[in-house]
Scaffold this motif. Structure first.
Motif, PDB file in Angstrom:
ATOM      1  N   GLY A 179       1.311   3.294  12.037  1.00 30.66           N
ATOM      2  CA  GLY A 179       0.162   2.400  12.152  1.00 30.66           C
ATOM      3  C   GLY A 179      -0.845   2.463  11.031  1.00 30.66           C
ATOM      4  O   GLY A 179      -1.931   1.880  11.137  1.00 30.66           O
ATOM      5  N   TYR A 180      -0.509   3.140   9.929  1.00 31.92           N
ATOM      6  CA  TYR A 180      -1.448   3.251   8.816  1.00 31.92           C
ATOM      7  C   TYR A 180      -1.282   2.114   7.823  1.00 31.92           C
ATOM      8  O   TYR A 180      -0.166   1.626   7.589  1.00 31.92           O
ATOM      9  CB  TYR A 180      -1.256   4.576   8.085  1.00 31.92           C
ATOM     10  CG  TYR A 180      -1.714   5.782   8.868  1.00 31.92           C
ATOM     11  CD1 TYR A 180      -3.062   6.088   8.994  1.00 31.92           C
ATOM     12  CD2 TYR A 180      -0.789   6.611   9.499  1.00 31.92           C
ATOM     13  CE1 TYR A 180      -3.484   7.193   9.720  1.00 31.92           C
ATOM     14  CE2 TYR A 180      -1.192   7.724  10.227  1.00 31.92           C
ATOM     15  CZ  TYR A 180      -2.538   8.007  10.338  1.00 31.92           C
ATOM     16  OH  TYR A 180      -2.961   9.093  11.060  1.00 31.92           O
ATOM     17  N   GLU A 181      -2.405   1.702   7.236  1.00 32.54           N
ATOM     18  CA  GLU A 181      -2.394   0.818   6.078  1.00 32.54           C
ATOM     19  C   GLU A 181      -2.495   1.707   4.850  1.00 32.54           C
ATOM     20  O   GLU A 181      -3.391   2.558   4.754  1.00 32.54           O
ATOM     21  CB  GLU A 181      -3.564  -0.176   6.119  1.00 32.54           C
ATOM     22  CG  GLU A 181      -3.447  -1.222   7.213  1.00 32.54           C
ATOM     23  CD  GLU A 181      -2.313  -2.200   6.951  1.00 32.54           C
ATOM     24  OE1 GLU A 181      -1.909  -2.354   5.779  1.00 32.54           O
ATOM     25  OE2 GLU A 181      -1.823  -2.808   7.911  1.00 32.54           O
ATOM     26  N   ILE A 182      -1.585   1.548   3.920  1.00 33.95           N
ATOM     27  CA  ILE A 182      -1.460   2.452   2.779  1.00 33.95           C
ATOM     28  C   ILE A 182      -2.289   1.947   1.604  1.00 33.95           C
ATOM     29  O   ILE A 182      -2.096   0.824   1.131  1.00 33.95           O
ATOM     30  CB  ILE A 182       0.009   2.566   2.344  1.00 33.95           C
ATOM     31  CG1 ILE A 182       0.891   2.983   3.534  1.00 33.95           C
ATOM     32  CG2 ILE A 182       0.157   3.554   1.187  1.00 33.95           C
ATOM     33  CD1 ILE A 182       2.371   2.712   3.305  1.00 33.95           C
ATOM     34  N   VAL A 183      -3.203   2.781   1.126  1.00 34.51           N
ATOM     35  CA  VAL A 183      -3.957   2.489  -0.085  1.00 34.51           C
ATOM     36  C   VAL A 183      -3.513   3.501  -1.135  1.00 34.51           C
ATOM     37  O   VAL A 183      -3.837   4.687  -1.043  1.00 34.51           O
ATOM     38  CB  VAL A 183      -5.482   2.580   0.139  1.00 34.51           C
ATOM     39  CG1 VAL A 183      -6.230   2.258  -1.150  1.00 34.51           C
ATOM     40  CG2 VAL A 183      -5.916   1.638   1.262  1.00 34.51           C
ATOM     41  N   LEU A 184      -2.731   3.037  -2.104  1.00 35.66           N
ATOM     42  CA  LEU A 184      -2.209   3.926  -3.139  1.00 35.66           C
ATOM     43  C   LEU A 184      -3.236   4.080  -4.257  1.00 35.66           C
ATOM     44  O   LEU A 184      -3.617   3.101  -4.905  1.00 35.66           O
ATOM     45  CB  LEU A 184      -0.900   3.379  -3.708  1.00 35.66           C
ATOM     46  CG  LEU A 184      -0.266   4.199  -4.840  1.00 35.66           C
ATOM     47  CD1 LEU A 184       0.112   5.600  -4.367  1.00 35.66           C
ATOM     48  CD2 LEU A 184       0.954   3.483  -5.413  1.00 35.66           C
ATOM     49  N   ALA A 185      -3.662   5.311  -4.475  1.00 35.44           N
ATOM     50  CA  ALA A 185      -4.666   5.586  -5.495  1.00 35.44           C
ATOM     51  C   ALA A 185      -4.081   5.421  -6.892  1.00 35.44           C
ATOM     52  O   ALA A 185      -2.943   5.800  -7.157  1.00 35.44           O
ATOM     53  CB  ALA A 185      -5.211   7.008  -5.330  1.00 35.44           C
ATOM     54  N   LYS A 232       6.080  -4.372  -1.689  1.00 35.59           N
ATOM     55  CA  LYS A 232       6.933  -4.812  -0.583  1.00 35.59           C
ATOM     56  C   LYS A 232       6.997  -3.766   0.525  1.00 35.59           C
ATOM     57  O   LYS A 232       7.189  -4.094   1.695  1.00 35.59           O
ATOM     58  CB  LYS A 232       8.332  -5.127  -1.098  1.00 35.59           C
ATOM     59  CG  LYS A 232       8.414  -6.404  -1.931  1.00 35.59           C
ATOM     60  CD  LYS A 232       9.837  -6.677  -2.393  1.00 35.59           C
ATOM     61  CE  LYS A 232       9.893  -7.963  -3.213  1.00 35.59           C
ATOM     62  NZ  LYS A 232      11.268  -8.236  -3.718  1.00 35.59           N
ATOM     63  N   ALA A 233       6.814  -2.489   0.138  1.00 32.76           N
ATOM     64  CA  ALA A 233       6.835  -1.405   1.120  1.00 32.76           C
ATOM     65  C   ALA A 233       5.517  -1.298   1.879  1.00 32.76           C
ATOM     66  O   ALA A 233       5.391  -0.479   2.791  1.00 32.76           O
ATOM     67  CB  ALA A 233       7.144  -0.078   0.432  1.00 32.76           C
ATOM     68  N   GLY A 234       4.541  -2.119   1.498  1.00 36.72           N
ATOM     69  CA  GLY A 234       3.283  -2.159   2.237  1.00 36.72           C
ATOM     70  C   GLY A 234       2.098  -1.498   1.573  1.00 36.72           C
ATOM     71  O   GLY A 234       1.047  -1.340   2.201  1.00 36.72           O
ATOM     72  N   CYS A 235       2.233  -1.133   0.307  1.00 34.18           N
ATOM     73  CA  CYS A 235       1.124  -0.471  -0.378  1.00 34.18           C
ATOM     74  C   CYS A 235       0.079  -1.466  -0.866  1.00 34.18           C
ATOM     75  O   CYS A 235       0.408  -2.497  -1.452  1.00 34.18           O
ATOM     76  CB  CYS A 235       1.631   0.306  -1.595  1.00 34.18           C
ATOM     77  SG  CYS A 235       2.617   1.751  -1.210  1.00 34.18           S
ATOM     78  N   LYS A 236      -1.166  -1.119  -0.639  1.00 33.86           N
ATOM     79  CA  LYS A 236      -2.275  -1.793  -1.301  1.00 33.86           C
ATOM     80  C   LYS A 236      -2.659  -0.907  -2.476  1.00 33.86           C
ATOM     81  O   LYS A 236      -2.646   0.317  -2.366  1.00 33.86           O
ATOM     82  CB  LYS A 236      -3.436  -2.001  -0.334  1.00 33.86           C
ATOM     83  CG  LYS A 236      -3.068  -2.877   0.871  1.00 33.86           C
ATOM     84  CD  LYS A 236      -4.257  -3.150   1.761  1.00 33.86           C
ATOM     85  CE  LYS A 236      -3.847  -3.918   3.012  1.00 33.86           C
ATOM     86  NZ  LYS A 236      -3.172  -5.189   2.716  1.00 33.86           N
TER      87      LYS A 236
END
Length: 245
Positions: free
Chosen positions: A146-152, A172-176
């Motif tokens: 259930g996490y939204e991923i924010v890639l630093a 595509k894997a869901g990273c912002k």
């Protein structure tokens, strides 16, 4: 906004008064950021002078290097609020963490609720040497939990500079993607600036962060920006309002 400038502006001139920073290392004595109470005080005062309205401190959770625990981070946050109440309140300081995605991260994900930027948005990073072997598995489990991923700072991973297709796979894997503000000035070097340009030109940057550790980073905001897609950069800065408290 950029059209008002005859030449490229200093980075600090592009920081809006309602800016919400989602990546910083301003809490003292917990990682490679601020080391003393006075360091934290100076950084907060400097952030305010740059126009920052709010900030989320994100100390590293990096096993064997900065082996912080959720409890330890929250305790340090309480200490900062106690010893620097005026400064912390002026920046509406909150706390999360910047989690290293390594071989131990999946176990952490299964055993505890992560410290998030807001709601289910979690800040994660990779080693600068190489990505984790289980990267796609980690991203899948983050999303499944259930996490939204924010890639630093994706622009700072050198191993993707000649493999830009991976940026598309990560999306595509869901990273912002959260880009470092200083990357737009060439602070981290030409290759990082080039990657920042690529990501901005392709409208792949969702948010930005200061990643401030010390006063040298603060000084870096006086440099002029070097990126081309300034409109997309300003849009990403504006997106940070999403994290406003």
């Amino acid at each position: 906004m950029f059209g008002l400038f005859k030449s490229k502006p200093e980075l600090k001139k592009l920081i809006p008064n309602n800016y919400v920073d989602i990546h910083s290392h301003l809490m003292f004595g917990i990682d490679d950021g601020a080391q003393t109470k006075d360091d934290t005080k100076t950084i907060i005062e400097s952030m305010k002078s740059l126009g920052f309205e709010q900030a989320i401190a994100t100390p590293h959770t990096t096993p064997l290097v900065w082996d912080n625990t959720k409890e330890g981070i929250l305790a340090k946050y309480d200490e900062v609020l106690n010893v620097l109440p005026t400064e912390a309140e002026s920046l509406q300081l909150r706390v999360a963490s910047e989690y290293m995605m390594d071989e131990s991260f999946l176990q952490r994900l299964q055993s505890e609720k992560l410290l998030t930027l807001k709601d289910n948005y979690v800040l994660v990073e990779m080693s600068y040497i190489n990505p984790p072997i289980q990267l796609m598995d980690i991203l899948f489990h983050l999303k499944s939990n259930g996490y939204e991923i924010v890639l630093a700072h994706p622009e700072r991973y050198n191993f993707y500079h000649k493999n830009t297709e991976m940026y598309k796979k990560l999306k595509k894997a869901g990273c912002k993607f959260q880009m470092n503000l200083l990357s737009t000035t060439g602070y981290y070097g030409g290759h990082v600036l080039e990657a920042a340009n690529y990501l901005l030109n392709n409208d792949m940057i969702d948010f930005v962060g200061s990643d401030i550790h010390h006063t040298k980073h603060i000084k870096g905001f006086e440099a002029k920006i070097q990126i081309k897609a300034v409109n997309n950069f300003e849009k990403a800065i504006a997106n940070n309002v999403f994290f406003k408290k």
